[in-house]
Design an enzyme around this catalytic site. Structure first.
Site, PDB file in Angstrom:
ATOM      1  N   ASP A  48     -40.041  98.370  71.723  1.00  0.00           N
ATOM      2  CA  ASP A  48     -38.861  98.954  71.060  1.00  0.00           C
ATOM      3  C   ASP A  48     -39.315 100.090  70.149  1.00  0.00           C
ATOM      4  O   ASP A  48     -39.315  99.960  68.929  1.00  0.00           O
ATOM      5  CB  ASP A  48     -38.102  97.875  70.283  1.00  0.00           C
ATOM      6  CG  ASP A  48     -36.817  98.427  69.668  1.00  0.00           C
ATOM      7  OD1 ASP A  48     -36.360  99.505  70.119  1.00  0.00           O
ATOM      8  OD2 ASP A  48     -36.278  97.801  68.739  1.00  0.00           O
ATOM      9  N   GLU A  66     -35.888 103.664  77.338  1.00  0.00           N
ATOM     10  CA  GLU A  66     -34.926 104.764  77.453  1.00  0.00           C
ATOM     11  C   GLU A  66     -33.541 104.156  77.738  1.00  0.00           C
ATOM     12  O   GLU A  66     -33.424 102.981  78.096  1.00  0.00           O
ATOM     13  CB  GLU A  66     -35.333 105.719  78.583  1.00  0.00           C
ATOM     14  CG  GLU A  66     -34.478 106.986  78.621  1.00  0.00           C
ATOM     15  CD  GLU A  66     -35.142 108.161  79.340  1.00  0.00           C
ATOM     16  OE1 GLU A  66     -36.254 107.976  79.883  1.00  0.00           O
ATOM     17  OE2 GLU A  66     -34.549 109.252  79.350  1.00  0.00           O
ATOM     18  N   HIS A 126     -35.380 105.314  73.537  1.00  0.00           N
ATOM     19  CA  HIS A 126     -35.798 106.684  73.881  1.00  0.00           C
ATOM     20  C   HIS A 126     -34.517 107.449  74.236  1.00  0.00           C
ATOM     21  O   HIS A 126     -34.127 107.556  75.398  1.00  0.00           O
ATOM     22  CB  HIS A 126     -36.784 106.665  75.053  1.00  0.00           C
ATOM     23  CG  HIS A 126     -37.353 108.020  75.351  1.00  0.00           C
ATOM     24  ND1 HIS A 126     -38.412 108.548  74.652  1.00  0.00           N
ATOM     25  CD2 HIS A 126     -37.016 108.962  76.268  1.00  0.00           C
ATOM     26  CE1 HIS A 126     -38.699 109.752  75.120  1.00  0.00           C
ATOM     27  NE2 HIS A 126     -37.853 110.031  76.103  1.00  0.00           N
ATOM     28  N   ASP A 165     -32.782 112.060  77.998  1.00  0.00           N
ATOM     29  CA  ASP A 165     -33.000 113.505  78.164  1.00  0.00           C
ATOM     30  C   ASP A 165     -31.643 114.202  78.317  1.00  0.00           C
ATOM     31  O   ASP A 165     -30.607 113.549  78.421  1.00  0.00           O
ATOM     32  CB  ASP A 165     -33.927 113.799  79.359  1.00  0.00           C
ATOM     33  CG  ASP A 165     -33.329 113.357  80.692  1.00  0.00           C
ATOM     34  OD1 ASP A 165     -32.583 112.353  80.703  1.00  0.00           O
ATOM     35  OD2 ASP A 165     -33.594 114.001  81.723  1.00  0.00           O
TER      36      ASP A 165
HETATM   37  O1  G3I Z   1     -40.062 102.056  94.825  1.00  0.00           O
HETATM   38  C1  G3I Z   1     -41.239 101.510  94.214  1.00  0.00           C
HETATM   39  C2  G3I Z   1     -41.416 100.065  94.632  1.00  0.00           C
HETATM   40  O2  G3I Z   1     -41.631 100.001  96.009  1.00  0.00           O
HETATM   41  C3  G3I Z   1     -42.571  99.467  93.845  1.00  0.00           C
HETATM   42  O3  G3I Z   1     -42.650  98.094  94.115  1.00  0.00           O
HETATM   43  C4  G3I Z   1     -42.372  99.661  92.349  1.00  0.00           C
HETATM   44  C5  G3I Z   1     -43.539  99.167  91.525  1.00  0.00           C
HETATM   45  O4  G3I Z   1     -43.467  99.667  90.210  1.00  0.00           O
HETATM   46  O5  G3I Z   1     -42.200 101.031  92.077  1.00  0.00           O
HETATM   47  C6  G3I Z   1     -41.080 101.584  92.725  1.00  0.00           C
HETATM   48  O6  G3I Z   1     -40.966 102.905  92.366  1.00  0.00           O
HETATM   49  C7  G3I Z   1     -40.535 103.138  91.058  1.00  0.00           C
HETATM   50  C8  G3I Z   1     -39.214 103.871  91.112  1.00  0.00           C
HETATM   51  O7  G3I Z   1     -38.818 104.214  89.815  1.00  0.00           O
HETATM   52  C9  G3I Z   1     -38.105 103.025  91.718  1.00  0.00           C
HETATM   53  O8  G3I Z   1     -37.825 101.915  90.910  1.00  0.00           O
HETATM   54  C10 G3I Z   1     -41.583 103.955  90.343  1.00  0.00           C
HETATM   55  O9  G3I Z   1     -42.752 103.187  90.176  1.00  0.00           O
HETATM   56  C11 G3I Z   1     -41.071 104.399  89.004  1.00  0.00           C
HETATM   57  O10 G3I Z   1     -41.978 105.284  88.412  1.00  0.00           O
HETATM   58  C12 G3I Z   1     -39.727 105.083  89.159  1.00  0.00           C
HETATM   59  O11 G3I Z   1     -39.206 105.263  87.899  1.00  0.00           O
HETATM   60  C13 G3I Z   1     -38.140 106.187  87.770  1.00  0.00           C
HETATM   61  C14 G3I Z   1     -38.455 107.142  86.614  1.00  0.00           C
HETATM   62  O12 G3I Z   1     -37.359 107.988  86.400  1.00  0.00           O
HETATM   63  C15 G3I Z   1     -39.679 107.979  86.858  1.00  0.00           C
HETATM   64  O13 G3I Z   1     -39.491 108.804  87.948  1.00  0.00           O
HETATM   65  C16 G3I Z   1     -36.887 105.386  87.458  1.00  0.00           C
HETATM   66  O14 G3I Z   1     -36.496 104.621  88.607  1.00  0.00           O
HETATM   67  C17 G3I Z   1     -35.762 106.326  87.061  1.00  0.00           C
HETATM   68  O15 G3I Z   1     -34.689 105.532  86.584  1.00  0.00           O
HETATM   69  C18 G3I Z   1     -36.218 107.283  85.964  1.00  0.00           C
HETATM   70  O16 G3I Z   1     -35.198 108.168  85.738  1.00  0.00           O
HETATM   71  C19 G3I Z   1     -35.328 109.019  84.615  1.00  0.00           C
HETATM   72  C20 G3I Z   1     -35.094 110.438  85.108  1.00  0.00           C
HETATM   73  O17 G3I Z   1     -36.154 110.796  85.966  1.00  0.00           O
HETATM   74  C21 G3I Z   1     -34.960 111.426  83.956  1.00  0.00           C
HETATM   75  N1  G3I Z   1     -33.961 110.978  83.034  1.00  0.00           N
HETATM   76  C22 G3I Z   1     -34.237 109.670  82.496  1.00  0.00           C
HETATM   77  C23 G3I Z   1     -34.279 108.638  83.584  1.00  0.00           C
HETATM   78  C24 G3I Z   1     -34.491 107.235  83.036  1.00  0.00           C
HETATM   79  O18 G3I Z   1     -35.781 106.976  82.601  1.00  0.00           O
HETATM   80  O1  9MR Z   2     -37.863 112.089  77.773  1.00  0.00           O
HETATM   81  C1  9MR Z   2     -38.270 112.020  79.133  1.00  0.00           C
HETATM   82  C2  9MR Z   2     -37.528 110.907  79.824  1.00  0.00           C
HETATM   83  O2  9MR Z   2     -36.160 111.200  79.850  1.00  0.00           O
HETATM   84  C3  9MR Z   2     -38.080 110.666  81.205  1.00  0.00           C
HETATM   85  O3  9MR Z   2     -37.524 109.487  81.762  1.00  0.00           O
HETATM   86  C4  9MR Z   2     -39.574 110.514  81.156  1.00  0.00           C
HETATM   87  C5  9MR Z   2     -40.207 110.327  82.533  1.00  0.00           C
HETATM   88  O4  9MR Z   2     -39.926 111.371  83.365  1.00  0.00           O
HETATM   89  O5  9MR Z   2     -40.149 111.635  80.537  1.00  0.00           O
HETATM   90  C6  9MR Z   2     -39.732 111.795  79.210  1.00  0.00           C
HETATM   91  O6  9MR Z   2     -40.347 112.912  78.689  1.00  0.00           O
HETATM   92  C7  9MR Z   2     -41.687 112.718  78.335  1.00  0.00           C
HETATM   93  C8  9MR Z   2     -42.570 113.486  79.287  1.00  0.00           C
HETATM   94  O7  9MR Z   2     -42.489 112.969  80.598  1.00  0.00           O
HETATM   95  C9  9MR Z   2     -44.004 113.446  78.803  1.00  0.00           C
HETATM   96  N1  9MR Z   2     -44.093 113.927  77.457  1.00  0.00           N
HETATM   97  C10 9MR Z   2     -43.311 113.141  76.507  1.00  0.00           C
HETATM   98  C11 9MR Z   2     -41.858 113.173  76.894  1.00  0.00           C
HETATM   99  C12 9MR Z   2     -41.039 112.268  75.955  1.00  0.00           C
HETATM  100  O8  9MR Z   2     -41.018 112.739  74.712  1.00  0.00           O
END
Ligand code: G3I
Ligand code: 9MR
Length: 613
Positions: free
Chosen positions: A582, A591, A536, A223
C-alpha cells in the site's frame, strides 16, 4: 461502545448523493474494541446461537499471530456471512454487538485447512444465521478481535454509489467543482481538442500530424492516458449493471454535474466515456485508434499540470472489436432515452457496424508499440474472443443472424472476463437477453456455458480454506478484478438458475475485496477500517490531501512485483495472496483502473439487487 465512524468514511459518504448518504452502512469501529459484559443475551434465533454467561472479554490465552479476516463493511441481513480465523486451539467463535457489548451469536469453527495462495492455515466461522441489523465484531479466544462490521439492508448502497462516482473523479477534460467533488475539486485537465495523429495511425485521409479533437472519456487508471481496449470492458460492465439491475440505479443521485436530468446517473457517467470513444473512430474507414496518449507517463502531477502533447496511436483489430461491442451494447441501452439523446442509439449502432466491418477486413492487426511511445500497451495476440464478444453484442442489438454465426458459439467457451479475454462478456449478454433472441440462438448452449463456468467456480469456493474462488494462479496484475470477474460470472449463474451457492460464492468475492483476504485490508479506498490509503493514482497522491479519493479499488496482490526497483519500501511478502504494497510506488499491486472499478460497481449492485430481502 460508542459508534465511531472514521473521518475518511464520513468524507467518502458526503461525496455521494444525498439519497446514498447512509451513515449506518459504514464500518463502525476499529478492531479490539469489545469489552466484557456481565450479562449477555442471545438475540439470534439460529440454532447455533447460545446464551453466554461469562464475560465477553478476550480470554487470558496468549494472543496468536494473525488476524480475523472479514468483510469490514458488512452484510445484508440475508447474506451468507463468513470470516477467516487463524488456526489456533480455539474451536468456537462469538459475535459481539459493539453497541451493547452483548454476545449475540456463537458457533463452531471449521477444521483447520491451508489456503495455498497465502500459505496460511485457517479455520472458518459461519455466522450466516445472524440476520439482525446492527454493528458487531467477531471474537475468538486467543485472537485479536475482528474489525467491526455492520448488518443492514442498505449496507452496500454507499459503496455502489462511490464506486461509480470514482469514474467521475477520473474524468478527462472536466473541471471538478467543489459542489460535486468536495475537497477533491480540481481544475480541468486534458482538453484533448488538439490531438495529433501519430505516424503509426497515418492514412491518406489523415496523414501523420493531422490534428483531431477527442475530448472527454476517463483516465484509464493512475495514469492520464485513454485506451480503447480497457475502456471497452469497463464501459460494458457499467452498461451491463444497468441492463441487469436498473432498479438499483434509476433513482440514484451521485451528485455529478448531470444529476437531476432524466437519465440515470450511471448512464450519464457511462456517456462521458462513450462520447469520447465515438471520437476514436476514423470516420473515413471505420477503424478505431488503439489509444490516446502522451509519449511517456506523466510525473506525479495533477491533471491540469500534465500538458504533454497527446497522440492517437495505431488502429488495431482489438480496438475496433471492443469498440463495436460496447457501441452495440450502448445502442440498445440508450434506446429508451431517445427523447433526451436524439439519434444517439442509431448513431452508436452505425458506429459499431462500421468498426466490425473494418475488423473483418483487417482481422489480425495487433498492437505494436511504436519506439517513441512508452505508455500502456494493452497488447493482445489472440483476437478470437474480441470477435466473439463483438458478434454477440451486434447480434443481440441488430437481431441479424449472421452475427450469431460469426460468434462461433459452439467453439466459444465462457471464461472469467479480463481486458484481454472478453468472451465471457458475450455470454453474459446472451444469457440476459435469451428470451428475446431470434430462432438461431441455442438457448440451451447459452445456459450451459454460463452454468458450467459458475459450477466450476462454485466447486473451487466450496473447497477453499478461505471460502473464496481465488487460487494461486489468479494472482496476476489486477488480481482484485479477477476476484470480481469471478463474482460476475457466479452472478450470471445465479440469475439463470437461482442456485444459492452461486450467490453466496459471489458474496464471498465481495467480502474478499472488502477484507476477507490474506492482507486483512479492504482494497476499496474509503471503505473499511483498514483500507487502501496510498493507491498509485496521480490525483490521489498529488492533491496534497492525506486521504485517497474514495471509491477506487486497488489492483491487488500479485507476486510479480514489477515495480519494486522503484520502491523504497519492501513488499511485506512474496507470497502470491500477500504480495501487496500500500504505497504510491506500487503500480503493480496498488494502482487503480477503470476495468477494476467497473466490476466492483457490477458486483456491489448485483449483491444488493439479488440477495433475498
Ligand atoms: O498473460 C500472462 C499469463 O499467461 C501469465 O500466467 C501471467 C503471469 O504473471 O502473466 C500474464 O500476463 C500479464 C498480463 O498483464 C495479463 O494479465 C503480464 O505478466 C502483466 O505484466 C500484464 O500486466 C498489465 C500491465 O498493464 C502491464 O502491461 C495489466 O494486465 C494491465 O492491467 C496494466 O494496465 C495498465 C496500463 O498499461 C496503463 N494504465 C494503467 C493500467 C493498470 O496498471
Ligand atoms: O504510472 C504508470 C502506471 O500507470 C502503469 O501501469 C505502469 C506500468 O506500465 O507504469 C507506471 O509508470 C511508471 C513507469 O512505468 C516507470 N517509472 C515510474 C512510473 C510511475 O511513477
Amino acid at each position: 461502545m460508542a459508534l465511531f465512524i472514521p473521518t475518511r468514511l464520513v468524507s467518502a459518504l458526503a461525496l455521494v448523493g444525498a439519497s446514498s448518504l447512509m451513515l449506518g452502512c459504514g464500518s463502525s469501529s476499529g478492531g479490539g474494541g469489545g469489552t466484557g459484559a456481565s450479562s449477555i443475551k442471545a438475540t439470534s434465533s439460529s440454532s447455533t446461537a447460545t446464551v453466554a454467561s461469562s464475560s465477553a472479554a478476550v480470554s487470558s490465552t496468549a494472543v496468536i499471530a494473525g488476524s480475523i479476516k472479514l468483510n469490514q463493511l458488512g452484510f445484508l441481513p440475508e447474506s451468507a456471512k463468513w470470516a477467516v480465523v487463524p488456526a489456533g486451539s480455539a474451536t468456537s467463535f462469538k459475535v459481539i454487538s459493539t453497541t451493547t457489548s452483548a454476545e449475540v451469536f456463537s458457533g463452531n469453527l471449521s477444521a483447520a485447512a491451508t489456503w495455498s495462495a497465502s500459505e496460511e492455515s485457517v479455520k472458518l466461522a459461519d455466522f450466516s444465521g445472524l440476520k439482525t441489523p446492527g454493528d458487531y465484531l467477531l471474537r475468538v479466544d486467543g485472537v485479536k478481535d475482528s474489525y467491526a462490521f455492520t448488518i443492514a439492508a442498505d449496507v452496500y448502497s454507499a459503496l455502489t454509489a462511490a464506486s461509480i462516482k470514482a469514474f467521475y473523479f477520473n474524468r478527462n477534460s472536466a473541471e471538478l467543482l467543489t459542489a460535486h467533488a468536495g475537497i477533491f475539486a480540481r481544475p480541468l485537465g486534458h482538453p484533448d481538442t488538439n490531438v495529433v495523429v501519430h505516424a503509426s495511425a497515418a492514412t491518406a485521409a489523415r496523414p501523420a500530424g493531422t490534428v483531431i479533437s477527442s475530448p472527454k472519456g476517463w483516465y484509464d487508471a493512475g495514469d492520464y492516458n485513454k485506451y480503447i481496449v480497457n475502456s471497452g470492458i469497463a464501459t460494458y460492465s457499467l452498461l451491463a449493471a444497468y441492463e441487469h439491475f436498473p432498479a438499483v440505479f434509476d433513482n440514484q443521485n451521485l451528485n455529478i454535474p448531470e444529476s437531476g436530468d432524466a437519465i440515470p446517473d450511471l448512464l450519464n457517467e457511462a456517456l462521458w466515456n462513450l462520447e469520447w470513444m465515438l471520437t476514436m473512430q476514423d470516420p473515413n474507414d471505420g477503424g478505431v485508434y488503439h489509444k490516446l496518449t502522451n509519449k511517456n507517463f506523466d510525473g506525479l502531477v495533477m491533471p491540469h499540470q500534465a500538458t504533454s502533447e497527446r497522440y492517437v496511436v495505431q488502429k488495431t483489430t482489438a480496438a475496433a472489436l471492443d469498440f463495436a461491442a460496447v457501441m452495440a451494447t450502448a445502442s440498445r441501452v440508450v434506446a429508451q432515452y431517445e427523447t433526451q439523446l436524439p439519434g444517439m442509439s442509431a448513431k452508436m449502432l452505425v458506429a459499431a457496424e462500421s468498426a466490425w466491418s473494418w475488423a473483418v477486413a483487417n482481422p489480425a492487426i495487433t498492437y505494436q508499440q511504436p519506439s517513441d511511445i512508452k505508455t500502456g500497451e494493452y497488447g493482445d495476440g489472440n483476437l478470437s474472443d474480441e470477435f466473439a464478444w463483438a458478434a454477440a453484442e451486434l447480434y443481440i442489438t441488430s437481431k441479424k443472424d449472421a452475427y450469431y454465426t460469426a460468434m462461433k458459439p459452439t467453439e466459444t467457451f465462457a471464461t472469467v472476463p479480463s481486458w484481454g479475454d472478453v468472451r465471457g462478456l458475450g455470454w453474459i449478454s446472451l444469457a440476459h437477453h435469451r428470451e428475446n433472441l431470434t430462432a438461431i440462438a441455442d438457448k440451451q448452449l447459452i445456459a450451459n456455458r454460463i452454468d458450467s463456468l459458475a459450477a466450476s467456480l462454485q466447486s473451487v469456493w466450496a473447497a477453499s480454506a478461505y471460502r473464496v474462488t481465488m487460487q494461486k494462479n489468479d494472482f496476476v496484475w489486477g488480481s482484485n478484478s479477477v476476484a470480481l470477474g469471478q463474482a460476475m460470472m457466479l452472478v450470471q449463474g445465479y440469475r439463470l438458475n437461482g442456485k444459492r451457492d452461486y450467490l453466496d460464492a459471489a458474496q464471498a468475492m465481495l467480502d474478499y475485496v472488502l477484507g476477507r483476504n490474506a492482507t486483512d485490508m479492504s482494497f476499496v479506498t474509503g471503505y473499511g477500517d483498514k483500507a487502501t490509503m496510498h493507491p498509485h493514482h496521480r490525483p490521489s497522491e498529488a492533491d496534497g490531501i492525506a486521504q485517497p479519493i474514495p471509491g477506487f479499488i486497488a489492483g491487488g496482490p500479485q507476486p510479480g512485483q514489477q515495480d519494486k526497483s522503484g520502491c523504497n519500501v519492501p513488499y511485506p511478502s512474496n507470497i502470491a495472496a500477500k504480495s501487496y504494497l500500500d504505497d504510491w510506488c506500487s503500480y503493480a499491486s496498488n494502482e487503480i483502473a477503470i476495468n477494476w472499478n467497473a466490476p466492483l460497481v457490477y458486483v456491489s449492485a448485483a449483491i444488493e439487487a439479488l440477495t433475498p430481502k
